[in-house]
Design a protein around this motif. Sequence first.
Motif: not given
Length: 164
Positions: A80-87
């Motif tokens: 399981w892998e996720r990338r979350h990008l936040l300003s």
Amino acid sequence: MSTDARASHRIKSIEIDDDSLAAASRDQEQERQVAIFDLLEANYFEPVEAAGGPYDLRLSLIENRLAFDIKGPDAPDERWERRHLLSLSPFRGVIKDYFMICDSYYSAIRNSTPQQIEALDMGRRGLHNEGSNLLRERLDGKVKTDLDTARRLFTLICALHWRG
């Protein structure tokens, strides 16, 4: 949530992208190392779509955004892998204020009265809480954390922001 389920939702390792870090003062480096140590000792980190942890977390800056790269435990069928990008824009004001008060605080430790140091420390903690709550809001719907985990992550975001 049971204690076992909560215990599985934690960060087991954290990496900060070296290319995203700038040179830090001795005080800043010490604060970053303490945040990492404390974070790994005790944290609550639950990605919304994940079945369970523990998780590996990598923080970096990508095109002026904060990247949370999260990897779950190896499973027989998949990882399981996720990338979350936040300003970073919503964080800029509180981080700027936090840096200013930290500079004053570190200077006061060497030259000021205990009352002055305490007043600056209260302000520093207040801004740290503000940044931590903002982080929790920005992660809403992506990752659940408790306040202590968010505080330590905010410290690490500040370390990245020197460059951003």
